[in-house]
Structure formats: structure tokens, C-alpha cells
Design a protein around this motif. Structure first.
Motif, PDB file in Angstrom:
ATOM      1  N   GLN A 186      13.297  -4.042   4.485  1.00  0.00           N
ATOM      2  CA  GLN A 186      11.958  -4.816   3.338  1.00  0.00           C
ATOM      3  C   GLN A 186      11.583  -3.575   2.382  1.00  0.00           C
ATOM      4  O   GLN A 186      11.800  -2.557   2.567  1.00  0.00           O
ATOM      5  CB  GLN A 186      10.801  -5.205   3.876  1.00  0.00           C
ATOM      6  CG  GLN A 186       9.765  -5.470   2.697  1.00  0.00           C
ATOM      7  CD  GLN A 186       9.023  -6.429   3.571  1.00  0.00           C
ATOM      8  OE1 GLN A 186       8.710  -7.296   4.172  1.00  0.00           O
ATOM      9  NE2 GLN A 186       8.521  -6.861   2.829  1.00  0.00           N
ATOM     10  N   SER A 187      11.558  -4.075   0.806  1.00  0.00           N
ATOM     11  CA  SER A 187      11.179  -2.893  -0.216  1.00  0.00           C
ATOM     12  C   SER A 187       9.999  -3.370  -1.033  1.00  0.00           C
ATOM     13  O   SER A 187       9.373  -4.723  -1.090  1.00  0.00           O
ATOM     14  CB  SER A 187      12.665  -2.545  -0.845  1.00  0.00           C
ATOM     15  OG  SER A 187      12.630  -3.703  -1.705  1.00  0.00           O
ATOM     16  N   PHE A 188       9.296  -2.175  -1.419  1.00  0.00           N
ATOM     17  CA  PHE A 188       8.228  -3.128  -2.099  1.00  0.00           C
ATOM     18  C   PHE A 188       8.046  -1.673  -3.561  1.00  0.00           C
ATOM     19  O   PHE A 188       8.297  -1.022  -2.930  1.00  0.00           O
ATOM     20  CB  PHE A 188       6.273  -2.959  -1.506  1.00  0.00           C
ATOM     21  CG  PHE A 188       6.127  -1.836  -0.908  1.00  0.00           C
ATOM     22  CD1 PHE A 188       5.649  -0.842  -1.712  1.00  0.00           C
ATOM     23  CD2 PHE A 188       7.132  -1.566   0.386  1.00  0.00           C
ATOM     24  CE1 PHE A 188       5.112   0.300  -0.945  1.00  0.00           C
ATOM     25  CE2 PHE A 188       6.045  -0.482   1.336  1.00  0.00           C
ATOM     26  CZ  PHE A 188       5.515   0.042   0.609  1.00  0.00           C
ATOM     27  N   THR A 189       7.246  -2.238  -4.387  1.00  0.00           N
ATOM     28  CA  THR A 189       7.599  -1.576  -5.484  1.00  0.00           C
ATOM     29  C   THR A 189       5.555  -1.394  -5.615  1.00  0.00           C
ATOM     30  O   THR A 189       4.783  -1.136  -5.350  1.00  0.00           O
ATOM     31  CB  THR A 189       7.367  -1.945  -7.333  1.00  0.00           C
ATOM     32  OG1 THR A 189       8.430  -3.166  -7.218  1.00  0.00           O
ATOM     33  CG2 THR A 189       6.959  -1.226  -8.294  1.00  0.00           C
ATOM     34  N   LEU A 190       5.260   0.163  -5.240  1.00  0.00           N
ATOM     35  CA  LEU A 190       4.225   1.379  -5.207  1.00  0.00           C
ATOM     36  C   LEU A 190       3.854   1.679  -6.458  1.00  0.00           C
ATOM     37  O   LEU A 190       4.239   2.259  -7.627  1.00  0.00           O
ATOM     38  CB  LEU A 190       4.516   2.556  -4.849  1.00  0.00           C
ATOM     39  CG  LEU A 190       3.385   3.072  -4.407  1.00  0.00           C
ATOM     40  CD1 LEU A 190       2.374   2.720  -3.186  1.00  0.00           C
ATOM     41  CD2 LEU A 190       3.793   4.302  -3.321  1.00  0.00           C
TER      42      LEU A 190
END
Length: 450
Positions: free
Chosen positions: A63-67
């Protein structure tokens, strides 16, 4: 063009956004750099995006997310400090799926912290309270005062010393919305219209979605206030990502528009092709360069659009040529980006722009024949070898295309510290061999096991 397609791992339909908020000097940028600093996608030296970078991608397992580091989003200096922080937090809450409220364990509880916490408790947004700079027992014991904020048990970390970061990432992933895997609709090219205020984004989009084109459907987007509009062009379904401030400008709070870069970040991560709109009467500002850089970092297809060309008196075409080279010079760090000229008012150039969108998107699906790709690498190395790193000779063992959209190439090396100029050299050789004219290529150097 090879019609065989790769079968990469399924990708998330979109990346959730996580914003770090808090008063100045609590370590927001240090935490940001700790979480994303080592990632390939955010280490490229691109003008306008390094010193004031706002976002980066964080990957945890699959899983990835934008920080987002809100430290660079301060309003004008004449505003009071508490107003700066309030505006910063408001913008983060409007755009993010999850907030990290960062506090300073060295300085202790601050009256401004209490004011932020009071306001945060009224919001309906997932929140993680984090106390930074906890790197000794004394500070750990003193951190009990942060319970008075009424935001539950805080996580104790030291971003500088990498203490507690694993726990923070685990909690972050657990609170993020579930990212559905792409459906067949995910194969529809997604277009993001980006640009400063008053460059004609709304009128240009209305021109694209004119009566002569069939509107297919309105689909709720992944953001709270976004709408994706599908339409048909040349028998191809396309989707425009309509972010806040483009079609519903009147619904945006006064003052918030100056922070439209946050909405641009989300749109960039969701799109396949980013259309960067510039005003023909005011080309290539610093903000243009910054948003361009964000799209490049995300390895998206990019088209530079000079809008409002109807305002330019150019009977012999000389001003158009001059504007073309002005844009090319301003964004010389991505020379492959095509430039289009449009008028949202008259509709001129819209067909040519949409043809470019389809061409860029098709190019991003290209799969290179493996054998030919190996020959390109060998020929490139025969013409020019990579520079040694210290006393060590750099060896490249092979190349493989591992993904599309963007085309992604992995090279096996004995030392991943390849000079930027050689990276660019290999990219250019791949471009020439396979006619990649318009799209960004992702080139990854992976150290081979010995």
C-alpha cells in the motif's frame, strides 16, 4: 509498436493523502524526509521542487500514500502566527484523508498546540497525535502532559533518530481508507487540468466538454469535493478530474485558493496525463514550474498548454514560436513535454490538445521488445561507459521493462550510484530507439546480488 502488454502487480486506484500539521519548528520536515527521503520518486533533482517540496509517495508493503508536508504552506507573513497555523490546518483537513498532528516533545506543550487541538477535536477527520523529539527517558516521562490535549494516547517518536517510525507507519496504514484495485474504468485515460488561478482552466474545460461531445456520466471522485466527468472523443472514452477550484470556484472558501497546490497533488496522483495551463499573457511563473515539477516527480504524462491565445495578436505566427521556446526554456528539465496553444473562449486548439492527450497516453502503454532493449543498452555502453564511483568500476548487467504507465525500466548494476548525466544519457538512448517522444520514463538502477 509491440502489442504484447506487461502484467505488473495490480496498482491502487488512487493514493490516499496524509498531511503533517502542526506549529513551526516541531520537526514536520524532518519527519517528512524520514518517511519519503529515500524513495526513488522524490530524490530527482528537479528545479523548483527540491527546496520547497510539498509531497512525496510513501510505500508500506503493498500500500502507498501521498505524504504532504504542510510546513511550506504558510500564508503571507503579515498574518498572525496563529492565523497561519489555522489556515494550514484548514487546508490539510479539506484535502487529506488522514492527519498527523505533530508536537514538540523537547519544547513541551505550547498554547498554540492547545488551540490547534481544540479546533481539531471539532473535525470529522482521522487523526494521529504524534510527539516528536522523544529520544531520552526524561522527555518520554515529560510527554504525559500531551494527554491534556484530549486527543487520546499520543505516539512517541524521534524522526531524527528513527525511533517509533515503524509504529507510526503501521497506525497510519490502519487508518487509511481501503484503496480498491482498479476496475475496467481504470483503463480510461484520466486527465487532470492544473494551473494557477485565472489562467482559464474552467473555460477550457467547458470548451472540452462542449455540446459537440457526448457527456457519458458524472462519477463521484475519490476526494470529498471532486467530480470526474467522462466524455467521448474519437470513439475513445476520456475522464477529466475536476478538482475544487476548477468548476466550483464559488464553493471554495476565500483564501483557500492560494493553497490549490494541495488539490493539484491529489489530481496529479490520480491522473494519467496532466494538462498544465498557462496564461498566454503571463508565461512560466514560479508556481507553474512547481506544479510541473510535482507531475514529473509522479512520472505522469504532461502537456504544457498556452491558453487564452485569442488575446495575442499574431498574424505571422512569430509570437507563437517565441512563446513555444519560452515554455521550452522554462521547463528545460523535461524537454519531452509537448506544447499546445488553445483558447477556451473560442475553442481553437481543443481538438489538437485532445489528440495530444491520446498520443501521450498511448505512448505510456508501449512495451519494448526485450531482445531489442538489451541491444540498445549494449550499444549505449559501447559508445559511452558509466563513470567509476571512486576506485570501483561500474558494471551494468542488463535491463528489463517491468511496467507501463509510466514505462519503467530496471537496470541491474553493481553500484547504484550512477551519475545523473549517465542516467539521462541512457534515457535518451531508450527514447530514440523506441520513439518515446512525449512521456516521462522511470529508470531504476537496482544493485544486483553478489
Amino acid at each position: 509498436m509491440d502489442s504484447n502488454m506487461l502484467s505488473p502487480k495490480p496498482k491502487q486506484a488512487y493514493q490516499p493523502m496524509v498531511a503533517i500539521v502542526g506549529r513551526p519548528n516541531v520537526g514536520k520536515s524532518t519527519l517528512f524526509n524520514r518517511l519519503v527521503g529515500g524513495r526513488e520518486a522524490v530524490t530527482a533533482s528537479i528545479p523548483g521542487t527540491t527546496r520547497d517540496r510539498l509531497s512525496g509517495s510513501v510505500e508500506v508493503d503493498e500500500q502507498s500514500f501521498t505524504l504532504v508536508d504542510t510546513g511550506g504552506l504558510s500564508p503571507p507573513p503579515q498574518e498572525l502566527l496563529k492565523d497561519k497555523i489555522r489556515m494550514q490546518v484548514e487546508m490539510a483537513i479539506e484535502s487529506a484523508d488522514l492527519l498527523i498532528f505533530l508536537l514538540d516533545g523537547d519544547a513541551g506543550l505550547n498554547p498554540v498546540d492547545k488551540e490547534i487541538a481544540l479546533w481539531l477535536r471539532k473535525q470529522k477527520k482521522p487523526l494521529i497525535t504524534v510527539v516528536n523529539k522523544i529520544d531520552n527517558l526524561k522527555r518520554e516521562l515529560s510527554s504525559a502532559e500531551f494527554y491534556h490535549l484530549g486527543l487520546g494516547e499520543p505516539l512517541l517518536i524521534s524522526a531524527y533518530h528513527n525511533i517509533g517510525i515503524h509504529d507510526l507507519l503501521e497506525k497510519t496504514i490502519s487508518l487509511l481508507p481501503t484503496c480498491a484495485l482498479p476496475t475496467t474504468e481504470s483503463n480510461i485515460p484520466k486527465i487532470a487540468i492544473l494551473g494557477r488561478t485565472n489562467v482559464g482552466k474552467s473555460m477550457l474545460m467547458n470548451s472540452i466538454l462542449g455540446e459537440e461531445r457526448a457527456i457519458v456520466d458524472n462519477i463521484a471522485g475519490t476526494t470529498r469535493d471532486a467530480l470526474d466527468t467522462q466524455f467521448i472523443f474519437r470513439d475513445q472514452t476520456l475522464s477529466i478530474i475536476d478538482t475544487a477550484g476548477i468548476r466550483r470556484r464559488g464553493q471554495i472558501k476565500q483564501g483557500i485558493e492560494r493553497y490549490s497546490v494541495l488539490r493539484s497533488i491529489r489530481a496529479i496522483h490520480r491522473c494519467d496525463v496532466a494538462i498544465m495551463i498557462m496564461d498566454a499573457t503571463e508565461l512560466s511563473t514560479a508556481q507553474d514550474s512547481h506544479v510541473f515539477g510535482l507531475a514529473v516527480e509522479a512520472f505522469k504524462g504532461v502537456i504544457a498548454v498556452v491558453n487564452k491565445w485569442d488575446l495575442i495578436d499574431d498574424p505571422d505566427g512569430s509570437k507563437r514560436e517565441q512563446a513555444f521556446w519560452t515554455v521550452k526554456q522554462a521547463f528545460h528539465f523535461m524537454p519531452y513535454v509537448p506544447v499546445a496553444f488553445t483558447s477556451g473562449l473560442t475553442g481553437d486548439g481543443i481538438t489538437e490538445l485532445l489528440n495530444l492527450v491520446l498520443e501521450v497516453h498511448q505512448e505510456r502503454q508501449l512495451v519494448t521488445p526485450h531482445g531489442q532493449l538489451q541491444r540498445v543498452l549494449k550499444d549505449a555502453m559501447a559508445a559511452q561507459l558509466p563513470a567509476s564511483t571512486g576506485t570501483r568500476k561500474v558494471s551494468i548487467g542488463g535491463i528489463e521493462q517491468v511496467d507501463t504507465n509510466p514505462p519503467t525500466f530496471v537496470l541491474a548494476v553493481n553500484d547504484a550510484r550512477i551519475h545523473f548525466s549517465y542516467r539521462r544519457y541512457l534515457e535518451n538512448r531508450i527514447r530514440e530507439a523506441f520513439d518515446f517522444k512525449y512521456t516521462h520514463l522511470r529508470i531504476v538502477f537496482k544493485r544486483k546480488r553478489t
